[in-house]
Design a protein around this motif. Sequence first.
Motif, PDB file in Angstrom:
ATOM      1  N   PRO A 194      30.947  57.961  68.283  1.00 56.43           N
ATOM      2  CA  PRO A 194      30.082  57.086  69.086  1.00 56.43           C
ATOM      3  C   PRO A 194      28.678  56.892  68.519  1.00 56.43           C
ATOM      4  O   PRO A 194      28.074  55.835  68.717  1.00 56.43           O
ATOM      5  N   ASP A 195      28.148  57.867  67.809  1.00 58.34           N
ATOM      6  CA  ASP A 195      26.740  57.823  67.436  1.00 58.34           C
ATOM      7  C   ASP A 195      26.391  56.658  66.515  1.00 58.34           C
ATOM      8  O   ASP A 195      25.265  56.138  66.571  1.00 58.34           O
ATOM      9  N   TYR A 196      27.321  56.248  65.654  1.00 52.19           N
ATOM     10  CA  TYR A 196      27.034  55.181  64.700  1.00 52.19           C
ATOM     11  C   TYR A 196      27.449  53.803  65.199  1.00 52.19           C
ATOM     12  O   TYR A 196      27.290  52.809  64.488  1.00 52.19           O
ATOM     13  N   THR A 197      27.973  53.740  66.404  1.00 56.28           N
ATOM     14  CA  THR A 197      28.544  52.486  66.889  1.00 56.28           C
ATOM     15  C   THR A 197      27.541  51.345  66.898  1.00 56.28           C
ATOM     16  O   THR A 197      27.761  50.296  66.266  1.00 56.28           O
ATOM     17  N   LEU A 198      26.452  51.500  67.598  1.00 54.65           N
ATOM     18  CA  LEU A 198      25.497  50.400  67.743  1.00 54.65           C
ATOM     19  C   LEU A 198      24.840  50.010  66.417  1.00 54.65           C
ATOM     20  O   LEU A 198      24.769  48.811  66.106  1.00 54.65           O
TER      21      LEU A 198
END
Length: 330
Positions: A194-198
């Motif tokens: 999730p951390d690199y999604t945006l």
Amino acid sequence: MKNNNIPLSVLDLAPIVEGSNASVSFQNSVELAQHVEGLGFTRYWLAEHHNMRGIASSATSVVIGHIAGATKTIRVGSGGIMLPNHAPLVIAEQFGTLESLYPGRIDLGLGRAPGSDQLTAAALRRDRKSGGEDFPNQLAELRSYFNPDGTTRVRAVPGEGLEIPIWLLGSSGFSARLSADLGLPFAFASHFSPDYTLPALEYYKANFKPSDQLSEPYAMIGVNVIAAETDEEAEYLGTSIKQQFLNLIRGKPGQLQPPISNMDTLWSAYEKHAVNQQLKYTVTGSKESVKTQLKQIQEETQADEIIVNTHVYDQNARLISYQILADAWF
């Protein structure tokens, strides 16, 4: 009233649950594919993993053919094929064969991770020193078999001349950059990274270059969804995927475990935080809860499509989860 929600698709890891086997897993996958096809889901993807006792989709192309043969309209593909494990010509031939058997229904999603540990990667005949750095060259070679320039002496038959959509998959910024540069659709593994999604999605959309395959950026994200009649039941079913990620953190992957009533009997405070952080893009609850949470994720990410992974122990509960999701979304 027109439904303005974005398309939903399905990511199937062909889970082998505790006490079962791969044969049952494939039967369950066929049943699920036929179920979601009738519900209106757009595509059904299977992922390449190796040396994992809880995942049956190691021979991904074979399973894709099995699912495509048991369905009629839903797109079927890979989420994804780990290209460093294979000679590009072999993948061109395999997917050329699939597209020839099931015209207009096959997707080729590609990743650069091994989908395994280093010992398994070596057993797959990969260079022990390769970390996927040559992925762009492998991708270029693969695409050349589908669209040769007339200079190559090696031809993919079947494969050559077929229009098979190629997607790039990623869990970091690498594939976002490459997808944008080549003008390809991009799928991000938000369901476990999730951390690199945006940042990845923002880079992809801001730097996208139109191509023959795609005129505008198109991004899909992975989300874990567990829907049930009540929030409490969904939370209970969700303890199976939490156990799976806990075991991964501990370096002890195994078969999917039955749900339990209290995860606090299994994990430490640190492990609880780590698992919940990795499962940030997980939607759990009743029909209205799922709809609200999924809408929030769509608005946050501005994704064009969401591919759903429902990793629960009971097959009937998995079918019901997708039914509830469809009722909430479509």
